[in-house]
Write a protein that holds these residues in place. Structure first.
Motif, PDB file in Angstrom:
ATOM      1  N   LEU A 132      -3.963  -5.309  10.859  1.00  0.00           N
ATOM      2  CA  LEU A 132      -2.545  -5.375  11.166  1.00  0.00           C
ATOM      3  C   LEU A 132      -2.168  -4.202  12.057  1.00  0.00           C
ATOM      4  CD1 LEU A 132      -1.225  -6.094   7.540  1.00  0.00           C
ATOM      5  CD2 LEU A 132      -1.705  -7.787   9.320  1.00  0.00           C
ATOM      6  N   VAL A 133      -1.192  -4.413  12.932  1.00  0.00           N
ATOM      7  CA  VAL A 133      -0.736  -3.352  13.829  1.00  0.00           C
ATOM      8  C   VAL A 133       0.788  -3.313  13.808  1.00  0.00           C
ATOM      9  CG1 VAL A 133      -0.758  -2.412  16.162  1.00  0.00           C
ATOM     10  CG2 VAL A 133      -2.731  -3.724  15.337  1.00  0.00           C
ATOM     11  N   VAL A 134       1.338  -2.133  13.533  1.00  0.00           N
ATOM     12  CA  VAL A 134       2.773  -1.899  13.634  1.00  0.00           C
ATOM     13  C   VAL A 134       2.973  -0.849  14.722  1.00  0.00           C
ATOM     14  CG1 VAL A 134       4.873  -1.155  12.448  1.00  0.00           C
ATOM     15  CG2 VAL A 134       3.097  -2.411  11.194  1.00  0.00           C
ATOM     16  N   ALA A 135       3.855  -1.123  15.666  1.00  0.00           N
ATOM     17  CA  ALA A 135       4.032  -0.236  16.813  1.00  0.00           C
ATOM     18  C   ALA A 135       5.474   0.204  16.965  1.00  0.00           C
ATOM     19  CB  ALA A 135       3.578  -0.931  18.092  1.00  0.00           C
ATOM     20  N   ALA A 136       5.661   1.420  17.427  1.00  0.00           N
ATOM     21  CA  ALA A 136       6.982   1.869  17.841  1.00  0.00           C
ATOM     22  C   ALA A 136       7.353   1.154  19.130  1.00  0.00           C
ATOM     23  CB  ALA A 136       6.987   3.380  18.052  1.00  0.00           C
ATOM     24  N   ASP A 137       8.642   0.948  19.356  1.00  0.00           N
ATOM     25  CA  ASP A 137       9.049   0.231  20.567  1.00  0.00           C
ATOM     26  C   ASP A 137       8.777   1.012  21.839  1.00  0.00           C
ATOM     27  OD1 ASP A 137      11.081   2.138  20.420  1.00  0.00           O
ATOM     28  OD2 ASP A 137      12.628   0.693  19.824  1.00  0.00           O
ATOM     29  N   SER A 138       8.402   2.270  21.688  1.00  0.00           N
ATOM     30  CA  SER A 138       8.024   3.099  22.839  1.00  0.00           C
ATOM     31  C   SER A 138       6.535   3.018  23.171  1.00  0.00           C
ATOM     32  CB  SER A 138       8.387   4.561  22.562  1.00  0.00           C
ATOM     33  OG  SER A 138       7.754   5.007  21.367  1.00  0.00           O
ATOM     34  N   ALA A 139       5.764   2.314  22.347  1.00  0.00           N
ATOM     35  CA  ALA A 139       4.310   2.235  22.564  1.00  0.00           C
ATOM     36  C   ALA A 139       3.996   1.425  23.814  1.00  0.00           C
ATOM     37  CB  ALA A 139       3.635   1.608  21.347  1.00  0.00           C
ATOM     38  N   ARG A 140       2.880   1.788  24.448  1.00  0.00           N
ATOM     39  CA  ARG A 140       2.395   1.049  25.611  1.00  0.00           C
ATOM     40  C   ARG A 140       0.894   0.861  25.485  1.00  0.00           C
ATOM     41  NH1 ARG A 140       4.021   3.631  31.042  1.00  0.00           N
ATOM     42  NH2 ARG A 140       3.912   1.508  31.828  1.00  0.00           N
ATOM     43  N   PHE A 141       0.443  -0.307  25.936  1.00  0.00           N
ATOM     44  CA  PHE A 141      -0.941  -0.718  25.759  1.00  0.00           C
ATOM     45  C   PHE A 141      -1.546  -1.071  27.119  1.00  0.00           C
ATOM     46  CE2 PHE A 141       1.548  -1.682  22.060  1.00  0.00           C
ATOM     47  CZ  PHE A 141       0.758  -1.349  20.985  1.00  0.00           C
ATOM     48  N   GLY A 142      -2.884  -1.018  27.195  1.00  0.00           N
ATOM     49  CA  GLY A 142      -3.553  -1.457  28.404  1.00  0.00           C
ATOM     50  C   GLY A 142      -4.882  -0.761  28.622  1.00  0.00           C
ATOM     51  N   HIS A 143      -5.528  -1.143  29.709  1.00  0.00           N
ATOM     52  CA  HIS A 143      -6.849  -0.613  30.053  1.00  0.00           C
ATOM     53  C   HIS A 143      -6.835  -0.170  31.519  1.00  0.00           C
ATOM     54  CE1 HIS A 143     -11.070   0.114  30.002  1.00  0.00           C
ATOM     55  NE2 HIS A 143     -11.418  -0.943  30.700  1.00  0.00           N
ATOM     56  N   GLU A 183       3.738  -7.693  20.957  1.00  0.00           N
ATOM     57  CA  GLU A 183       4.128  -8.488  19.791  1.00  0.00           C
ATOM     58  C   GLU A 183       4.248  -9.964  20.166  1.00  0.00           C
ATOM     59  OE1 GLU A 183       7.464  -8.369  16.243  1.00  0.00           O
ATOM     60  OE2 GLU A 183       8.076  -7.838  18.287  1.00  0.00           O
ATOM     61  N   ARG A 184       4.842 -10.237  21.321  1.00  0.00           N
ATOM     62  CA  ARG A 184       5.007 -11.630  21.749  1.00  0.00           C
ATOM     63  C   ARG A 184       3.659 -12.310  21.936  1.00  0.00           C
ATOM     64  NH1 ARG A 184       4.936 -13.851  26.590  1.00  0.00           N
ATOM     65  NH2 ARG A 184       5.086 -11.874  27.697  1.00  0.00           N
ATOM     66  N   LEU A 185       2.662 -11.552  22.404  1.00  0.00           N
ATOM     67  CA  LEU A 185       1.336 -12.107  22.650  1.00  0.00           C
ATOM     68  C   LEU A 185       0.482 -12.194  21.392  1.00  0.00           C
ATOM     69  CD1 LEU A 185       0.522 -10.228  25.982  1.00  0.00           C
ATOM     70  CD2 LEU A 185       1.020 -12.670  25.726  1.00  0.00           C
ATOM     71  N   GLY A 186       0.905 -11.542  20.324  1.00  0.00           N
ATOM     72  CA  GLY A 186       0.146 -11.596  19.084  1.00  0.00           C
ATOM     73  C   GLY A 186      -0.802 -10.432  18.870  1.00  0.00           C
ATOM     74  N   LEU A 187      -0.703  -9.384  19.691  1.00  0.00           N
ATOM     75  CA  LEU A 187      -1.550  -8.211  19.514  1.00  0.00           C
ATOM     76  C   LEU A 187      -0.974  -7.242  18.483  1.00  0.00           C
ATOM     77  CD1 LEU A 187      -2.529  -7.416  23.216  1.00  0.00           C
ATOM     78  CD2 LEU A 187      -3.956  -8.454  21.460  1.00  0.00           C
ATOM     79  N   VAL A 188       0.323  -7.367  18.231  1.00  0.00           N
ATOM     80  CA  VAL A 188       1.032  -6.482  17.326  1.00  0.00           C
ATOM     81  C   VAL A 188       1.805  -7.332  16.325  1.00  0.00           C
ATOM     82  CG1 VAL A 188       2.971  -4.859  17.216  1.00  0.00           C
ATOM     83  CG2 VAL A 188       1.198  -4.539  18.938  1.00  0.00           C
ATOM     84  N   ASN A 189       1.823  -6.896  15.069  1.00  0.00           N
ATOM     85  CA  ASN A 189       2.548  -7.657  14.044  1.00  0.00           C
ATOM     86  C   ASN A 189       4.041  -7.375  14.053  1.00  0.00           C
ATOM     87  OD1 ASN A 189      -0.357  -7.059  12.850  1.00  0.00           O
ATOM     88  ND2 ASN A 189       0.386  -8.954  11.913  1.00  0.00           N
ATOM     89  N   ARG A 190       4.393  -6.095  14.180  1.00  0.00           N
ATOM     90  CA  ARG A 190       5.801  -5.708  14.124  1.00  0.00           C
ATOM     91  C   ARG A 190       6.074  -4.580  15.110  1.00  0.00           C
ATOM     92  NH1 ARG A 190       6.839  -5.283   7.534  1.00  0.00           N
ATOM     93  NH2 ARG A 190       5.790  -7.245   6.980  1.00  0.00           N
ATOM     94  N   VAL A 191       7.284  -4.562  15.645  1.00  0.00           N
ATOM     95  CA  VAL A 191       7.742  -3.478  16.517  1.00  0.00           C
ATOM     96  C   VAL A 191       9.031  -2.922  15.927  1.00  0.00           C
ATOM     97  CG1 VAL A 191       8.565  -2.856  18.821  1.00  0.00           C
ATOM     98  CG2 VAL A 191       6.699  -4.510  18.568  1.00  0.00           C
ATOM     99  N   VAL A 192       9.068  -1.602  15.781  1.00  0.00           N
ATOM    100  CA  VAL A 192      10.233  -0.945  15.194  1.00  0.00           C
ATOM    101  C   VAL A 192      10.558   0.301  16.013  1.00  0.00           C
ATOM    102  CG1 VAL A 192       9.706  -1.782  12.865  1.00  0.00           C
ATOM    103  CG2 VAL A 192       8.769   0.422  13.624  1.00  0.00           C
ATOM    104  N   THR A 193      11.697   0.900  15.742  1.00  0.00           N
ATOM    105  CA  THR A 193      12.045   2.144  16.411  1.00  0.00           C
ATOM    106  C   THR A 193      11.157   3.269  15.873  1.00  0.00           C
ATOM    107  OG1 THR A 193      13.741   2.660  14.771  1.00  0.00           O
ATOM    108  CG2 THR A 193      14.439   1.413  16.732  1.00  0.00           C
ATOM    109  N   PRO A 194      10.967   4.331  16.644  1.00  0.00           N
ATOM    110  CA  PRO A 194      10.081   5.415  16.189  1.00  0.00           C
ATOM    111  C   PRO A 194      10.462   5.989  14.828  1.00  0.00           C
ATOM    112  CG  PRO A 194      10.521   5.663  18.522  1.00  0.00           C
ATOM    113  CD  PRO A 194      11.406   4.545  18.047  1.00  0.00           C
TER     114      PRO A 194
END
Length: 276
Positions: A132-143, A183-194
């Motif tokens: 499971l992955v929970v991310a802050a709304d400030s998180a950014r992902f990529g390669h 989150e929309r793509l299914g990589l993250v379960n929930r997004v919340v504020t920091p």
């Protein structure tokens, strides 16, 4: 364990492992990965622990593999060889790294990633191995390295998790994407504020931990089987071999030749001029 890499604490049947390389944006070294594996192995058969939470100090979850210093994740450091690697040895190294990630994939208990800030490159491999992955709304992902430095041997499980077209977009362009898109793509379960991140992860971990540990193990294995039966491990081996070929490319050699001559910052500055 290297004191500078990780901190750990227990709260009931939840183990929290905190990445503690804030000054390096929690970039992952060989000793960092070894310490993380040791933390997990220590509770693999510990009935008192049901859930593991991975989190980080500072403004980044992790920026991926550390490009500086002598604690390189593979046995050949391209910064020390001007970017020239022995391809056969490199292939063995990458397959060894892949097996490391599969070891975490096979860890029998749920792992929850708590992501703030940047989660890049090797960090994407790490969260791909989490349940499971929970991310802050400030998180950014990529390669960012996909344009010129290599293929992650797990390909972050993106082809299975988000499909072919988005995987290709992210790899071809090296575009970073937001927690909301993840989150929309299914990589993250929930997004919340920091400010909600700690509380949300703790509540989720406590909820998961109410399920008996033996049952969690069965539930995890049942879902893992679908990916494994679709060829997860074989696909990873093929990607690892392609990564070794990528490391022979002119772009890879040129980048690390610059690192050897003028340092990592100069090499990154040249990349920014070329790719933006």
């Amino acid at each position: 364990m290297s004191d500078s890499n990780l901190l750990s604490s227990r709260d009931g049947n939840i183990l929290t492992v905190t990445f503690n390389r804030e000054d390096k944006l929690n970039a992952m070294t060989r000793s960092f990965l070894a310490d993380l594996k040791a933390e997990l192995e220590a509770v693999r058969h510990d009935d008192a622990i049901s859930v593991v939470v991975l989190k980080a100090t500072g403004k980044a979850f992790t920026t991926g593999y550390d490009l500086q210093g002598g604690d390189w994740v593979l046995s050949q450091n391209p910064a020390e060889s001007g970017g020239r690697l022995d391809i056969a040895r490199d292939r063995e190294d990458i397959r060894e790294l892949l097996e490391y990630w599969w070891t975490i994939w096979k860890f029998p208990k749920p792992i929850i990633a708590q992501v703030q800030g940047l989660c890049l490159s090797g960090g994407g491999e790490l969260i791909a191995m989490c349940d499971l992955v929970v991310a802050a709304d400030s998180a950014r992902f990529g390669h960012p390295a996909s344009r010129d430095l290599g293929i992650p041997p797990t390909v972050f499980l993106w082809p299975m998790l988000i499909g072919m077209r988005k995987t290709r977009e992210f790899l071809y362009t090296a575009r970073l994407f937001s927690a909301t898109e993840a989150e929309r793509l299914g990589l993250v379960n929930r997004v919340v504020t920091p400010d909600q991140l700690d509380g949300t992860v703790n509540e989720l971990a406590q909820d998961v931990a109410r399920t008996p540990t033996a049952n969690l193990t069965l539930l995890k294995k049942a879902t893992s089987c679908f990916y494994e039966n679709m060829g997860l491990f074989a696909s990873g081996e093929q990607a690892a071999d392609l990564d070794a070929v990528f490391h022979q490319s002119e772009s890879f050699v040129s980048f690390f030749a610059t690192v050897a001559e003028r340092g990592v910052e100069a090499a990154l500055a040249e990349r920014r001029q070329r790719f933006g």
